[in-house]
Design a protein around this motif. Structure first.
Motif, PDB file in Angstrom:
ATOM      1  N   ASP A  29      -1.286   3.374   1.513  1.00 34.85           N
ATOM      2  CA  ASP A  29      -2.365   3.872   0.674  1.00 34.85           C
ATOM      3  C   ASP A  29      -2.576   3.586  -0.541  1.00 34.85           C
ATOM      4  OD1 ASP A  29      -1.238   6.280  -1.228  1.00 34.85           O
ATOM      5  OD2 ASP A  29      -1.529   7.549   0.149  1.00 34.85           O
ATOM      6  N   CYS A  30      -4.065   3.856  -1.655  1.00 34.71           N
ATOM      7  CA  CYS A  30      -4.148   2.951  -3.072  1.00 34.71           C
ATOM      8  C   CYS A  30      -2.862   3.733  -3.671  1.00 34.71           C
ATOM      9  CB  CYS A  30      -5.442   3.646  -3.277  1.00 34.71           C
ATOM     10  SG  CYS A  30      -6.549   2.649  -1.912  1.00 34.71           S
ATOM     11  N   SER A  31      -2.857   4.874  -3.596  1.00 33.15           N
ATOM     12  CA  SER A  31      -1.782   5.860  -4.710  1.00 33.15           C
ATOM     13  C   SER A  31      -0.685   5.494  -4.677  1.00 33.15           C
ATOM     14  CB  SER A  31      -1.831   7.253  -3.897  1.00 33.15           C
ATOM     15  OG  SER A  31      -1.535   7.919  -5.133  1.00 33.15           O
ATOM     16  N   ASP A  32      -0.399   5.367  -3.294  1.00 31.51           N
ATOM     17  CA  ASP A  32       1.596   4.562  -3.210  1.00 31.51           C
ATOM     18  C   ASP A  32       0.955   3.002  -3.890  1.00 31.51           C
ATOM     19  OD1 ASP A  32       2.337   6.892  -2.083  1.00 31.51           O
ATOM     20  OD2 ASP A  32       2.100   6.195   0.075  1.00 31.51           O
ATOM     21  N   VAL A  33       0.334   2.416  -3.587  1.00 28.42           N
ATOM     22  CA  VAL A  33       0.170   1.355  -4.303  1.00 28.42           C
ATOM     23  C   VAL A  33      -0.044   1.416  -5.730  1.00 28.42           C
ATOM     24  CG1 VAL A  33      -1.004  -0.787  -4.887  1.00 28.42           C
ATOM     25  CG2 VAL A  33      -0.627   0.094  -2.469  1.00 28.42           C
ATOM     26  N   GLN A  34      -0.560   2.010  -6.168  1.00 28.09           N
ATOM     27  CA  GLN A  34      -0.806   2.275  -7.759  1.00 28.09           C
ATOM     28  C   GLN A  34       0.267   2.671  -8.335  1.00 28.09           C
ATOM     29  OE1 GLN A  34      -0.914   5.174 -10.352  1.00 28.09           O
ATOM     30  NE2 GLN A  34      -2.456   4.086 -11.613  1.00 28.09           N
ATOM     31  N   ARG A  35       1.326   4.258  -7.628  1.00 25.17           N
ATOM     32  CA  ARG A  35       2.554   4.091  -8.260  1.00 25.17           C
ATOM     33  C   ARG A  35       3.551   3.295  -8.012  1.00 25.17           C
ATOM     34  NH1 ARG A  35       3.002   9.237  -5.060  1.00 25.17           N
ATOM     35  NH2 ARG A  35       2.161   9.674  -6.780  1.00 25.17           N
ATOM     36  N   SER A  36       3.198   1.700  -6.961  1.00 26.95           N
ATOM     37  CA  SER A  36       4.477   1.057  -6.983  1.00 26.95           C
ATOM     38  C   SER A  36       4.144   0.123  -8.054  1.00 26.95           C
ATOM     39  CB  SER A  36       4.342   0.440  -5.648  1.00 26.95           C
ATOM     40  OG  SER A  36       3.124  -0.431  -5.265  1.00 26.95           O
ATOM     41  N   GLN A  37       3.278   0.272  -8.683  1.00 23.81           N
ATOM     42  CA  GLN A  37       2.713  -0.910  -9.424  1.00 23.81           C
ATOM     43  C   GLN A  37       3.628  -0.529 -10.911  1.00 23.81           C
ATOM     44  OE1 GLN A  37      -0.925  -1.300  -9.393  1.00 23.81           O
ATOM     45  NE2 GLN A  37      -0.703  -3.327  -7.728  1.00 23.81           N
ATOM     46  N   LEU A  38       2.987   1.148 -11.466  1.00 27.30           N
ATOM     47  CA  LEU A  38       3.396   1.998 -12.220  1.00 27.30           C
ATOM     48  C   LEU A  38       4.696   1.908 -12.826  1.00 27.30           C
ATOM     49  CD1 LEU A  38       0.201   4.470 -12.435  1.00 27.30           C
ATOM     50  CD2 LEU A  38       0.770   2.646 -13.806  1.00 27.30           C
ATOM     51  N   SER A  39       5.508   2.414 -11.468  1.00 26.24           N
ATOM     52  CA  SER A  39       6.994   1.923 -11.432  1.00 26.24           C
ATOM     53  C   SER A  39       7.819   0.604 -11.495  1.00 26.24           C
ATOM     54  CB  SER A  39       7.524   3.198 -11.015  1.00 26.24           C
ATOM     55  OG  SER A  39       7.288   1.878  -9.691  1.00 26.24           O
ATOM     56  N   GLU A 106       0.569 -13.052  13.026  1.00 28.56           N
ATOM     57  CA  GLU A 106       0.739 -14.098  14.346  1.00 28.56           C
ATOM     58  C   GLU A 106       1.629 -14.648  13.705  1.00 28.56           C
ATOM     59  OE1 GLU A 106      -3.194 -14.427  16.006  1.00 28.56           O
ATOM     60  OE2 GLU A 106      -2.634 -12.642  17.376  1.00 28.56           O
ATOM     61  N   LEU A 107       1.447 -15.066  12.787  1.00 26.30           N
ATOM     62  CA  LEU A 107       2.236 -15.799  11.678  1.00 26.30           C
ATOM     63  C   LEU A 107       3.723 -15.920  11.061  1.00 26.30           C
ATOM     64  CD1 LEU A 107      -0.049 -17.367   9.327  1.00 26.30           C
ATOM     65  CD2 LEU A 107       0.596 -19.055  10.961  1.00 26.30           C
ATOM     66  N   GLY A 108       4.007 -14.273  11.706  1.00 27.65           N
ATOM     67  CA  GLY A 108       5.733 -14.352  11.514  1.00 27.65           C
ATOM     68  C   GLY A 108       5.786 -13.194  10.878  1.00 27.65           C
ATOM     69  N   TYR A 109       4.408 -12.783   9.540  1.00 29.45           N
ATOM     70  CA  TYR A 109       5.060 -12.169   8.173  1.00 29.45           C
ATOM     71  C   TYR A 109       4.482 -10.820   8.925  1.00 29.45           C
ATOM     72  CZ  TYR A 109       4.634 -16.149   5.776  1.00 29.45           C
ATOM     73  OH  TYR A 109       4.845 -17.605   5.376  1.00 29.45           O
ATOM     74  N   PRO A 110       5.495  -9.261   8.487  1.00 28.95           N
ATOM     75  CA  PRO A 110       5.282  -8.073   8.337  1.00 28.95           C
ATOM     76  C   PRO A 110       4.000  -7.984   7.092  1.00 28.95           C
ATOM     77  CG  PRO A 110       7.033  -8.745   6.765  1.00 28.95           C
ATOM     78  CD  PRO A 110       6.928  -9.839   7.281  1.00 28.95           C
ATOM     79  N   VAL A 111       3.477  -6.904   7.690  1.00 27.66           N
ATOM     80  CA  VAL A 111       2.133  -6.895   7.573  1.00 27.66           C
ATOM     81  C   VAL A 111       1.497  -5.503   7.286  1.00 27.66           C
ATOM     82  CG1 VAL A 111       0.679  -7.617   8.820  1.00 27.66           C
ATOM     83  CG2 VAL A 111      -0.462  -7.505   6.562  1.00 27.66           C
ATOM     84  N   LYS A 112       1.499  -5.026   6.250  1.00 28.17           N
ATOM     85  CA  LYS A 112       0.767  -3.544   5.940  1.00 28.17           C
ATOM     86  C   LYS A 112      -0.729  -3.805   5.703  1.00 28.17           C
ATOM     87  CE  LYS A 112       4.893  -0.570   5.981  1.00 28.17           C
ATOM     88  NZ  LYS A 112       5.014   0.657   5.170  1.00 28.17           N
ATOM     89  N   GLU A 113      -1.788  -2.449   5.975  1.00 23.57           N
ATOM     90  CA  GLU A 113      -3.131  -2.255   4.738  1.00 23.57           C
ATOM     91  C   GLU A 113      -2.919  -1.221   4.190  1.00 23.57           C
ATOM     92  OE1 GLU A 113      -7.497  -0.365   6.293  1.00 23.57           O
ATOM     93  OE2 GLU A 113      -5.691  -0.550   8.193  1.00 23.57           O
ATOM     94  N   MET A 114      -3.689  -1.455   3.299  1.00 25.01           N
ATOM     95  CA  MET A 114      -4.034  -0.201   2.031  1.00 25.01           C
ATOM     96  C   MET A 114      -5.408   0.264   2.721  1.00 25.01           C
ATOM     97  SD  MET A 114      -4.481  -0.495  -1.922  1.00 25.01           S
ATOM     98  CE  MET A 114      -6.510  -1.591  -2.158  1.00 25.01           C
ATOM     99  N   ILE A 115      -5.005   1.350   3.298  1.00 23.50           N
ATOM    100  CA  ILE A 115      -6.305   2.334   3.448  1.00 23.50           C
ATOM    101  C   ILE A 115      -7.044   2.663   2.764  1.00 23.50           C
ATOM    102  CG2 ILE A 115      -5.057   3.409   5.237  1.00 23.50           C
ATOM    103  CD1 ILE A 115      -4.909   5.679   4.274  1.00 23.50           C
ATOM    104  N   GLY A 116      -8.501   2.528   2.058  1.00 23.17           N
ATOM    105  CA  GLY A 116      -9.145   3.065   1.453  1.00 23.17           C
ATOM    106  C   GLY A 116     -10.763   1.564   0.775  1.00 23.17           C
ATOM    107  N   GLY A 117      -9.034   0.729   0.707  1.00 25.15           N
ATOM    108  CA  GLY A 117      -9.530  -1.110   0.206  1.00 25.15           C
ATOM    109  C   GLY A 117     -10.167   0.324  -1.100  1.00 25.15           C
ATOM    110  N   VAL A 118     -11.198  -1.717  -1.922  1.00 21.31           N
ATOM    111  CA  VAL A 118     -11.602  -1.105  -2.596  1.00 21.31           C
ATOM    112  C   VAL A 118     -12.425  -0.217  -2.800  1.00 21.31           C
ATOM    113  CG1 VAL A 118     -13.629  -2.158  -4.612  1.00 21.31           C
ATOM    114  CG2 VAL A 118     -12.387  -3.445  -3.096  1.00 21.31           C
ATOM    115  N   THR A 119     -12.548   0.623  -1.695  1.00 21.96           N
ATOM    116  CA  THR A 119     -13.601   1.716  -1.914  1.00 21.96           C
ATOM    117  C   THR A 119     -12.394   2.728  -2.122  1.00 21.96           C
ATOM    118  OG1 THR A 119     -15.930   1.085  -0.528  1.00 21.96           O
ATOM    119  CG2 THR A 119     -15.135   3.241  -0.646  1.00 21.96           C
ATOM    120  N   GLY A 120     -11.240   2.888  -1.198  1.00 22.51           N
ATOM    121  CA  GLY A 120      -9.958   3.722  -1.777  1.00 22.51           C
ATOM    122  C   GLY A 120      -9.790   4.337  -3.517  1.00 22.51           C
ATOM    123  N   TRP A 121      -9.934   2.901  -3.816  1.00 26.18           N
ATOM    124  CA  TRP A 121      -8.982   2.680  -4.894  1.00 26.18           C
ATOM    125  C   TRP A 121      -9.756   3.280  -6.491  1.00 26.18           C
ATOM    126  CZ3 TRP A 121      -4.411   0.704  -6.118  1.00 26.18           C
ATOM    127  CH2 TRP A 121      -3.693   0.453  -7.582  1.00 26.18           C
TER     128      TRP A 121
END
Length: 144
Positions: A29-39, A106-121
């Motif tokens: 989620d957006c909060s986890d992404v933002q927290r990882s960036q800050l840390s 499909e290209l073989g990369y691990p991927v996660k969705e940041m739920i909410g996108g710009v709206t959630g951010w």
């Protein structure tokens, strides 16, 4: 008479644990992404999959722009196969993020969705960076 909440019994705890662990394997989620960036614990590549025009107007800090239609083996060749990608689009009303996730997987990369996108951010109270963030509220298409 049971409530609408308990009309269907909850899953047993081990099934519930498995279900929610699986969800966390596919999304963050957006909060986890933002927290990882800050840390400074950014062990993924954050990708805005909207059009380059939408990205330029405003995007999540630290994101790169690879529109979902541009995700290809050739474009992604610069990244090691173990690179984790976190993808986002305009918000929960848009499925461009899912198209991008399918292509990356499909290209073989691990991927996660940041739920909410710009709206959630924005809902979390976080700021975007870009040329004209205020224009995003004027119906700019993500064009994904």
């Amino acid at each position: 008479m049971p409530s609408l909440v308990s009309e269907y019994p909850a899953a047993n705890p081990s099934d519930a644990s498995l279900h929610f662990r699986r969800r966390l394997a596919f999304e963050t989620d957006c909060s986890d992404v933002q927290r990882s960036q800050l840390s400074g614990e950014v062990d993924y590549v954050l990708v805005d999959v909207r059009s380059s025009e939408a990205f330029a107007l405003g995007h999540v800090p630290g994101a790169i722009n690879i529109p979902s239609r541009m995700i290809s083996a050739q474009r992604m060749a610069e990244y090691a196969r173990q690179t984790l990608f976190v993808v986002y689009c305009a918000g929960p009303h848009c499925n461009g993020v899912h198209r991008a996730a399918v292509r990356l997987a499909e290209l073989g990369y691990p991927v996660k969705e940041m739920i909410g996108g710009v709206t959630g951010w924005l809902d979390e109270g976080f700021s975007l960076v870009g040329e004209n963030v205020s224009a995003l509220g004027n119906g700019v298409s993500c064009a994904c």
